[in-house]
Design an enzyme around this catalytic site. Structure first.
Site, short mmCIF file in Angstrom:
data_model
loop_
_atom_site.label_atom_id
_atom_site.label_comp_id
_atom_site.label_asym_id
_atom_site.label_seq_id
_atom_site.Cartn_x
_atom_site.Cartn_y
_atom_site.Cartn_z
N LYS A 70 -3.42 8.08 -3.62
CA LYS A 70 -2.73 6.67 -3.97
C LYS A 70 -3.37 5.89 -4.54
O LYS A 70 -3.00 5.24 -5.44
CB LYS A 70 -2.15 6.20 -2.49
CG LYS A 70 -0.89 7.30 -2.03
CD LYS A 70 -0.51 6.97 -0.65
CE LYS A 70 0.38 8.15 -0.11
NZ LYS A 70 0.81 7.90 1.41
N GLN A 75 -0.81 4.62 6.49
CA GLN A 75 -0.74 6.05 6.35
C GLN A 75 -0.44 6.80 7.57
O GLN A 75 -0.95 6.32 8.76
CB GLN A 75 -2.08 6.55 5.79
CG GLN A 75 -2.33 8.11 5.49
CD GLN A 75 -1.37 8.63 4.44
OE1 GLN A 75 -1.24 7.88 3.24
NE2 GLN A 75 -0.65 9.60 4.72
N ASP A 101 7.39 2.79 1.77
CA ASP A 101 7.63 4.09 1.97
C ASP A 101 9.09 4.20 2.29
O ASP A 101 9.54 5.56 2.43
CB ASP A 101 6.70 4.24 3.19
CG ASP A 101 5.46 5.23 2.92
OD1 ASP A 101 5.36 5.81 1.90
OD2 ASP A 101 4.67 5.14 3.86
#
Ligand code: NDP
Length: 281
Positions: A52, A96, A119
């Site tokens: 990322k 994460q 997300d």
């Protein structure tokens, strides 16, 4: 032979488009910033976080990395998220997953401001997706829609079967395919006669988490097969939920693993981040 849907190529095109737009924003003095929080040192998570960061560098975003120790208390993590929520410099926040067991993922996700939830996991975003309002969409299903559209595969009116009903893949995938006017069926571990259902699919999307589960008996000839699964076999080779070698000869189009759905997830994360920055104005 099936068309191989090239996620590597399509994700590269999307990242290049984002790069151009980011450069235009920069000319106006506007920088796009993604904050990435990792708790603990799970090796797979470290690889994802590293990828990322690399993608942020490529498209020209600023990335802020927060690497917190495994024993971080929930209250400390929530405080950091609150701080990032309030920071006008931060456009997107990503925590994460999975988190260490003592941290409640639901509470953590609920703490991220919906307008920075790139997300697309916050209940406000998932709810808005189902009622057709502006929202951030979970990156993997959003990437699959892009793969289909950019490969020229018609979705409208098609029979779409999704195997898997997770909150991050199966359910948002169903909402997106409905929005694109497909007729949608969602299967799961309690579905009876799975093969009979999957064989109806013009577009079969598989997110089960079991290597090589979908063999040719599950697939209608000419169907488009999208494989979300990702597994590392002994000897380190990657494979998906679909038995690619036997399904490819009968499919109309198929995603390989690696190089199919996987690269799209990060491209769509970058897209959500850019969108967050643009919405902020
Ligand atoms: P989950 O484990 O959360 O969900 C799996 C789903 O498959 C569940 O809904 C489960 O049903 C269903 N299922 C399990 N066994 C069967 C069966 N025998 N028949 C029918 N359905 C079954 O997985 P995720 O959705 O998070 O991920 C799925 C796969 O995709 C994994 O391999 C994961 O690594 C991969 N993945 C890849 C991404 C990428 O970027 N390429 C991103 C996200 C995931 P039930 O609900 O009844 O338990």
């Amino acid at each position: 032979m099936a068309i191989r849907i090239d996620g590597k190529l399509i994700s590269a095109q999307i990242k290049d488009e984002i790069k151009e737009e980011t450069a235009r924003l920069k000319e106006k003095g506007r920088e796009v910033t993604l904050a990435v929080i990792q708790v603990g040192e799970d090796p797979a998570s470290s690889v994802y976080v590293g990828n990322k960061k690399k993608a942020c560098e490529y498209v020209g975003f600023r990335s802020l990395a927060y690497e917190l120790p495994e024993e971080t208390k929930e209250v400390e993590l929530l405080e950091l998220i609150q701080k990032l929520n309030e920071s006008s410099d931060v456009d997107g926040i990503l925590v994460q997953l999975p988190l260490p067991k003592h941290l409640n993922e639901d509470t953590v996700i609920a703490t991220i401001a919906p307008e920075k939830d790139v997300d697309g996991f916050h209940a406000v975003n998932t709810g808005n997706l189902w009622i057709g309002k502006e929202c951030f969409v979970s990156c993997t299903p959003a990437g699959i829609i892009e793969l289909l559209k950019r490969t020229g595969i018609t979705i409208e009116g098609k029979e779409c079967v999704i195997v898997g009903r997770s909150n991050i893949v199966g359910k948002p995938m169903a909402a997106l395919m409905l929005k694109e006017n497909a007729t949608v069926t969602v299967c799961h571990s309690r579905t009876q006669s799975l093969k009979d259902v999957t064989k109806r699919a013009d577009i079969l999307i598989v997110a089960i988490g079991k290597p090589h589960f979908i063999t040719k008996e599950y697939v209608k000839e000419g169907a488009t097969v999208i494989d979300v699964g990702i597994h590392r076999l002994e000897g380190k080779k990657l494979c998906g939920d679909v038995a690619f070698d036997e399904v490819e000869p009968i499919a109309g189009a198929i995603t390989p693993v690696p190089g199919g759905v996987g690269p799209m997830t990060i491209a769509m994360l970058m897209n959500n981040c850019l969108e967050a920055a643009k919405r902020k104005g």
